[in-house]
Design an enzyme around this catalytic site. Structure first.
Site, PDB file in Angstrom:
ATOM      1  N   VAL A 119       0.905  -1.155   0.000  1.00 38.76           N
ATOM      2  CA  VAL A 119       0.000   0.000   0.000  1.00 38.76           C
ATOM      3  C   VAL A 119       0.945   1.205   0.000  1.00 38.76           C
ATOM      4  O   VAL A 119       1.540   1.533   1.017  1.00 38.76           O
ATOM      5  CB  VAL A 119      -0.942  -0.004   1.220  1.00 38.76           C
ATOM      6  N   PRO A 120       1.131   1.833  -1.153  1.00 36.20           N
ATOM      7  CA  PRO A 120       2.274   2.729  -1.379  1.00 36.20           C
ATOM      8  C   PRO A 120       2.160   4.135  -0.775  1.00 36.20           C
ATOM      9  O   PRO A 120       2.079   5.137  -1.477  1.00 36.20           O
ATOM     10  CB  PRO A 120       2.344   2.793  -2.903  1.00 36.20           C
ATOM     11  N   CYS A 121       2.202   4.207   0.546  1.00 36.99           N
ATOM     12  CA  CYS A 121       2.159   5.508   1.211  1.00 36.99           C
ATOM     13  C   CYS A 121       3.411   6.334   0.908  1.00 36.99           C
ATOM     14  O   CYS A 121       3.387   7.555   1.056  1.00 36.99           O
ATOM     15  CB  CYS A 121       1.958   5.339   2.710  1.00 36.99           C
ATOM     16  N   HIS A 122       4.467   5.682   0.443  1.00 33.33           N
ATOM     17  CA  HIS A 122       5.689   6.420   0.087  1.00 33.33           C
ATOM     18  C   HIS A 122       5.478   7.315  -1.127  1.00 33.33           C
ATOM     19  O   HIS A 122       6.261   8.222  -1.367  1.00 33.33           O
ATOM     20  CB  HIS A 122       6.851   5.451  -0.166  1.00 33.33           C
ATOM     21  N   ARG A 123       4.401   7.113  -1.867  1.00 34.49           N
ATOM     22  CA  ARG A 123       4.112   7.923  -3.055  1.00 34.49           C
ATOM     23  C   ARG A 123       3.380   9.228  -2.728  1.00 34.49           C
ATOM     24  O   ARG A 123       3.028   9.969  -3.631  1.00 34.49           O
ATOM     25  CB  ARG A 123       3.307   7.104  -4.067  1.00 34.49           C
TER      26      ARG A 123
END
Length: 157
Positions: A119-123
Site C-alpha cells: 500500500v504505497p504511502c511512500h508515493r
C-alpha cells in the site's frame, strides 16, 4: 497469525498474515534472523516483494487484511490507486477522498499504513514536492521513489 522475516535492500521486512490476507509489513534496521521457511499464507507476498525489489514487478496482487478504522481503510484503499512511478500530495489525496479539510486526518491515516510498499504511502509527498514524513524513514522513502522513477539518474563519475 503467520510471520516471516525477509531481507530487502532497505532492511529486514517482517510480514504478518494468515489465510484471510496480509495484515502487516514493517521494515527495520535491527538485526533479525531471516526466515528459512516461508508460511504458505505469506508466500505470494514474499515472492512479489522480491520481484518488486528486483525491478520486475510494479503492482501487487495479494489478498490484504489490514486492521484499522473505516476511515483509515478508505485512505489505504486510495493509496493503492496511486500508479507506480507517480506521486500525489496529501492535498491531492484529500481531494480524492472528497474532503479537502481532512488533510491532517488523511496524513495521519497515511502514517498508520500497516502495509509497507504494497500500500504505497511512500508515493505521497508535500504539496511543494518535498519528501515529508515517512514511518520507515525519509531515506527509505527517497530510495523507493528513486526505485520507481521512470527516469534513472546517471552518475557522472
Amino acid at each position: 497469525m503467520e510471520i516471516a522475516f525477509i531481507h530487502t535492500p532497505l532492511g529486514v521486512a517482517k510480514l504478518e498474515g494468515d489465510d484471510l490476507g496480509l495484515s502487516s509489513i514493517t521494515v527495520s534496521d535491527k538485526e533479525q534472523t531471516i526466515s528459512t521457511h516461508i508460511p504458505n499464507a505469506l508466500k505470494d507476498a514474499t515472492d512479489q516483494l522480491e520481484q518488486y525489489f528486483n525491478g520486475t514487478r510494479n503492482n501487487f496482487n495479494i489478498n490484504l487484511n489490514p486492521q484499522g478504522t473505516d476511515f483509515q481503510k478508505r485512505v489505504w484503499k486510495a493509496l493503492e490507486e496511486i500508479p507506480f512511478g507517480k506521486t500525489v500530495s496529501y492535498l491531492d489525496l484529500s481531494k480524492t477522498l472528497g474532503d479537502v479539510k481532512a488533510i491532517r486526518a488523511v496524513a495521519a491515516a497515511n502514517g498508520k499504513n500497516p502495509l509497507w510498499i504494497v500500500v504505497p504511502c511512500h508515493r505521497v509527498i508535500g504539496s511543494d514536492g518535498s519528501l515529508t514524513g515517512y514511518a520507515g524513514g525519509l531515506h527509505r522513502k527517497k530510495w523507493l521513489l528513486d526505485h520507481e522513477s521512470p527516469v534513472k539518474q546517471q552518475s557522472l563519475f
